[in-house]
Enzyme design. Sequence first.
Site, PDB file in Angstrom:
ATOM      1  N   ASP A  46       0.810  -1.218   0.000  1.00 54.50           N
ATOM      2  CA  ASP A  46       0.000   0.000   0.000  1.00 54.50           C
ATOM      3  C   ASP A  46       0.848   1.274   0.000  1.00 54.50           C
ATOM      4  OD1 ASP A  46      -2.088  -1.759   0.247  1.00 54.50           O
ATOM      5  OD2 ASP A  46      -2.938  -0.856   2.061  1.00 54.50           O
ATOM      6  N   HIS A  98      -6.034   3.164  -3.889  1.00 57.36           N
ATOM      7  CA  HIS A  98      -5.933   3.401  -2.448  1.00 57.36           C
ATOM      8  C   HIS A  98      -6.223   4.865  -2.111  1.00 57.36           C
ATOM      9  CE1 HIS A  98      -5.023   1.915   1.471  1.00 57.36           C
ATOM     10  NE2 HIS A  98      -3.871   2.538   1.634  1.00 57.36           N
ATOM     11  N   HIS A 150      -5.008   9.390   0.881  1.00 57.38           N
ATOM     12  CA  HIS A 150      -5.023   8.470   2.022  1.00 57.38           C
ATOM     13  C   HIS A 150      -5.777   9.048   3.226  1.00 57.38           C
ATOM     14  CE1 HIS A 150      -3.514   5.462   4.916  1.00 57.38           C
ATOM     15  NE2 HIS A 150      -3.154   4.761   3.864  1.00 57.38           N
ATOM     16  N   HIS A 175       3.764  -2.295   3.000  1.00 56.91           N
ATOM     17  CA  HIS A 175       3.766  -0.940   2.435  1.00 56.91           C
ATOM     18  C   HIS A 175       5.080  -0.668   1.722  1.00 56.91           C
ATOM     19  CE1 HIS A 175       0.866  -0.964   5.756  1.00 56.91           C
ATOM     20  NE2 HIS A 175       0.226  -0.002   5.115  1.00 56.91           N
TER      21      HIS A 175
END
Length: 278
Positions: A98, A149, A153, A243
Amino acid sequence: MEKDQSLTRRRALIGGAAVLGAAGVAGTARVRTAAPGNPAPLPAAGPQAPAVREPSAFRLLPMTGDGPPSGGPLRPPVRSEPLLHVPGHGRTMVLSFDDGPDPRYTPAVLKTLRKYDVRAMFFVCGGMAAVNKGLLAEMADDGHVVGNHTWTHPLLTRLRRSQIHSEIARTSDVVEDACGERPLWFRAPYGVWNRAAFQIGADLGMEPLAWTVDSRDWTTPGTRSIVRRVEHGAAPGVVVLSHDAGGDRSQTVRALRRYLPRLLDEGYHLTVPRRRYS
């Protein structure tokens, strides 16, 4: 002509999606710190698993099914919980990353995945993707799945519906521009979902995907700790969360280099979705 062929290849690669199991999160939201790594009843993997080294074609074998129907991909249903794991088809696992792409860490992740002929999922943030489109194209060219995503964020439950739509739609636009196809998978920041996020994601043609094993690399706990969490949580059907951006991800890069060959030696198929859930 060469550009058109490259674009066609990227569309074919990113356009995949899998039949994922709908073992979901209770309620309308889930947070990353809520220990999502204990789905039942997935069988545990152990050291007794036979060491198996297979050729690259085997490691790259998609999880299930063929591509979308020739008439185009189906519109996904509006779900009330995200998908969490892959149905049992042997020792199959999914690695996901991510917050990227980040030019400091994403290239190292891609290099390691390429070394072991493994595909993964990358849930990118639009703000990062817009200034690193070359990395998105590289992901698609390598056969990885590029997911959405959001742009910045944010915590989606604190946004108005129009803001949620903007965050998701703008990111899909960037992915399409870089890869030739809009993403088919969406992951909410922090793993926090609400009804609007599920509806908008479906309206934009995406399935919601969470995870079953949190490496907690975002806490920078140390390389050994990340490796231990991934290996301890390894089991058929799991989706691993890591990540490649959002902070110092050097521990994530080092951990991937350690656990990836071990998982392959234990016979795990580390691959990506190929067909949407129907």
